[in-house]
Design an enzyme around this catalytic site. Structure first.
Site, PDB file in Angstrom:
ATOM      1  N   ARG A   1     -13.094   9.786 -18.027  1.00  0.00           N
ATOM      2  CA  ARG A   1     -11.629   9.435 -18.756  1.00  0.00           C
ATOM      3  C   ARG A   1     -11.075   8.126 -18.187  1.00  0.00           C
ATOM      4  NH1 ARG A   1     -13.748  12.699 -20.485  1.00  0.00           N
ATOM      5  NH2 ARG A   1     -14.154  10.984 -21.981  1.00  0.00           N
TER       6      ARG A   1
ATOM      7  N   HIS B   1       2.320  16.460 -16.388  1.00  0.00           N
ATOM      8  CA  HIS B   1       1.185  16.829 -16.431  1.00  0.00           C
ATOM      9  C   HIS B   1       0.226  16.004 -15.333  1.00  0.00           C
ATOM     10  CE1 HIS B   1       1.708  19.337 -20.239  1.00  0.00           C
ATOM     11  NE2 HIS B   1       2.089  19.993 -19.206  1.00  0.00           N
TER      12      HIS B   1
ATOM     13  N   GLN C   1       3.660  14.335 -21.399  1.00  0.00           N
ATOM     14  CA  GLN C   1       2.637  15.083 -21.079  1.00  0.00           C
ATOM     15  C   GLN C   1       1.183  14.482 -20.857  1.00  0.00           C
ATOM     16  OE1 GLN C   1       2.951  18.990 -23.754  1.00  0.00           O
ATOM     17  NE2 GLN C   1       3.923  17.284 -24.804  1.00  0.00           N
TER      18      GLN C   1
ATOM     19  N   CYS D   1      -4.646  17.038   3.358  1.00  0.00           N
ATOM     20  CA  CYS D   1      -3.557  16.239   3.868  1.00  0.00           C
ATOM     21  C   CYS D   1      -2.368  16.066   2.864  1.00  0.00           C
ATOM     22  CB  CYS D   1      -3.741  15.117   4.630  1.00  0.00           C
ATOM     23  SG  CYS D   1      -4.217  13.764   3.776  1.00  0.00           S
TER      24      CYS D   1
ATOM     25  N   ASP E   1      -2.580   9.377 -18.966  1.00  0.00           N
ATOM     26  CA  ASP E   1      -2.837   7.780 -19.269  1.00  0.00           C
ATOM     27  C   ASP E   1      -1.428   7.264 -18.718  1.00  0.00           C
ATOM     28  OD1 ASP E   1      -0.729   7.069 -21.565  1.00  0.00           O
ATOM     29  OD2 ASP E   1      -1.966   8.311 -22.720  1.00  0.00           O
TER      30      ASP E   1
HETATM   31  P1  OAD Z   1      -2.084  18.356 -28.834  1.00  0.00           P
HETATM   32  O1  OAD Z   1      -3.421  17.701 -29.034  1.00  0.00           O
HETATM   33  O2  OAD Z   1      -1.790  19.501 -28.657  1.00  0.00           O
HETATM   34  O3  OAD Z   1      -1.261  17.760 -30.049  1.00  0.00           O
HETATM   35  C1  OAD Z   1      -1.211  16.149 -30.675  1.00  0.00           C
HETATM   36  C2  OAD Z   1      -0.303  16.112 -31.526  1.00  0.00           C
HETATM   37  O4  OAD Z   1      -0.162  14.844 -31.865  1.00  0.00           O
HETATM   38  C3  OAD Z   1      -0.704  17.019 -32.965  1.00  0.00           C
HETATM   39  O5  OAD Z   1       0.580  17.849 -33.281  1.00  0.00           O
HETATM   40  C4  OAD Z   1      -1.008  16.018 -33.958  1.00  0.00           C
HETATM   41  O6  OAD Z   1      -0.507  16.254 -35.281  1.00  0.00           O
HETATM   42  C5  OAD Z   1      -0.074  14.717 -33.352  1.00  0.00           C
HETATM   43  N1  OAD Z   1      -0.603  13.282 -33.726  1.00  0.00           N
HETATM   44  C6  OAD Z   1      -1.968  12.963 -33.459  1.00  0.00           C
HETATM   45  N2  OAD Z   1      -1.930  11.636 -34.089  1.00  0.00           N
HETATM   46  C7  OAD Z   1      -0.899  11.123 -34.366  1.00  0.00           C
HETATM   47  C8  OAD Z   1      -0.338   9.899 -34.502  1.00  0.00           C
HETATM   48  N3  OAD Z   1      -1.169   8.872 -34.788  1.00  0.00           N
HETATM   49  N4  OAD Z   1       1.085   9.721 -34.572  1.00  0.00           N
HETATM   50  C9  OAD Z   1       1.979  10.836 -34.447  1.00  0.00           C
HETATM   51  N5  OAD Z   1       1.432  12.183 -34.160  1.00  0.00           N
HETATM   52  C10 OAD Z   1       0.035  12.276 -34.039  1.00  0.00           C
HETATM   53  O7  OAD Z   1      -1.526  17.483 -27.765  1.00  0.00           O
HETATM   54  P2  OAD Z   1      -0.180  17.814 -26.726  1.00  0.00           P
HETATM   55  O8  OAD Z   1       0.621  18.314 -27.479  1.00  0.00           O
HETATM   56  O9  OAD Z   1       0.056  16.339 -26.103  1.00  0.00           O
HETATM   57  O10 OAD Z   1      -2.138  19.647 -21.168  1.00  0.00           O
HETATM   58  O11 OAD Z   1      -0.823  18.834 -25.816  1.00  0.00           O
HETATM   59  C11 OAD Z   1      -0.144  19.214 -24.828  1.00  0.00           C
HETATM   60  C12 OAD Z   1      -0.915  19.560 -23.510  1.00  0.00           C
HETATM   61  O12 OAD Z   1      -2.092  20.667 -23.865  1.00  0.00           O
HETATM   62  C13 OAD Z   1      -1.691  18.519 -22.696  1.00  0.00           C
HETATM   63  O13 OAD Z   1      -0.854  17.706 -22.057  1.00  0.00           O
HETATM   64  C14 OAD Z   1      -2.837  19.124 -22.169  1.00  0.00           C
HETATM   65  C15 OAD Z   1      -3.268  19.808 -23.369  1.00  0.00           C
HETATM   66  O14 OAD Z   1      -4.067  21.190 -22.839  1.00  0.00           O
HETATM   67  C16 OAD Z   1      -2.649  19.737 -20.027  1.00  0.00           C
HETATM   68  O15 OAD Z   1      -3.661  19.082 -19.673  1.00  0.00           O
HETATM   69  C17 OAD Z   1      -1.955  20.593 -18.780  1.00  0.00           C
END
Ligand code: OAD
Length: 228
Positions: free
Chosen positions: A56, A106, A88, A117, A91
């Protein structure tokens, strides 16, 4: 002076080539999340977890911030002290676009910490089970400074404080399924402030927002910032 709290998720980085979580058929780059993103997985298979995050980290170097990252950094510059940017995402694309004080709730792919440590530092190379801690010199204690499932997100007090002072809450590219981030819109609603969602499509959280904008973040967020 009005205060804006912006929460971003994987969707804001999707157009930079970083895959979102829930659009990938339940797998994250071919792995079940519980096999690579939990403390239990790291305990049981540290080499696999390191290898996953090494890949990654290497992939992130090939990505560039997109127009949505640039627009948000621009908004922050135009309204100094008024935009709290919470992500969240692990990157560094918000920062590379020029954003400052980003609250990575996150964690960050380009940071590590030592389990022995607690030293934290920036790290852009590979990690192995025998990498030496730059602070205490012990081997095998380094891990990505990432919040894994079952761990407590970072900056929760600062986030709560920002929400209590906010006049507007904006969620960009997040499915709104993972708490506590998903709870932020509830806090905003309970305070009666304007809430805006930007997403490629309607989400399970859309009904909670007073305004929704559908489409790619590079287009919708850039337009919103230009017209702000
Ligand atoms: P998700 O993968 O759950 O959701 C991504 C969202 O972005 C979806 O609702 C898509 O429809 C939307 N999307 C995709 N491409 C897009 C674009 N070009 N423009 C606008 N929207 C777009 O990701 P997160 O909500 O970030 O946690 O997930 C939350 C957390 O779940 C992450 O931080 C991670 C994961 O498991 C941890 O690792 C603790």
């Amino acid at each position: 002076m009005s205060q804006i709290v912006i929460l971003t998720g994987a969707g804001v980085s999707a157009e930079s080539g970083i895959r979102t979580f829930r659009d990938a058929g339940g797998l994250w780059e071919g792995h079940r999340i519980e096999d690579v993103a939990t403390p239990e997985a790291f305990q049981a298979h540290p080499s696999l977890v390191h290898q996953f995050y090494n890949l990654r980290r290497a992939a992130l170097k090939q990505c560039e911030p997109n127009a949505a990252h640039v627009a948000l950094a621009d908004l922050q510059r135009r309204l100094p002290g008024q935009v709290t940017l919470i992500t969240q995402n692990v990157d560094d694309l918000h920062e590379r676009a020029g954003a400052v004080n980003v609250l990575h709730m996150h964690g960050e792919l380009l940071k590590i910490r030592c389990c022995h440590c607690s030293h934290r530092c920036r790290w852009s190379d590979d990690l192995t089970t025998t990498t030496e801690c730059p602070e205490c010199g012990r081997l095998g204690g380094l891990r990505p400074d990432i919040v894994w499932f079952g761990e407590i997100p970072f900056f929760l007090d600062q986030i709560e404080e920002a929400l209590q002072l906010a006049d507007m809450f904006v969620a960009i590219g997040t499915s709104g399924l993972v708490y506590p981030a998903a709870g932020m819109v509830h806090v905003a609603r309970s305070r009666g402030i304007r809430t805006i969602e930007f997403n490629l499509r309607r989400t399970e959280a859309s009904a909670l927002f007073s305004e929704t904008h559908q489409g790619p973040a590079t287009e919708t967020v850039s337009k919103w910032v230009t017209e702000f």
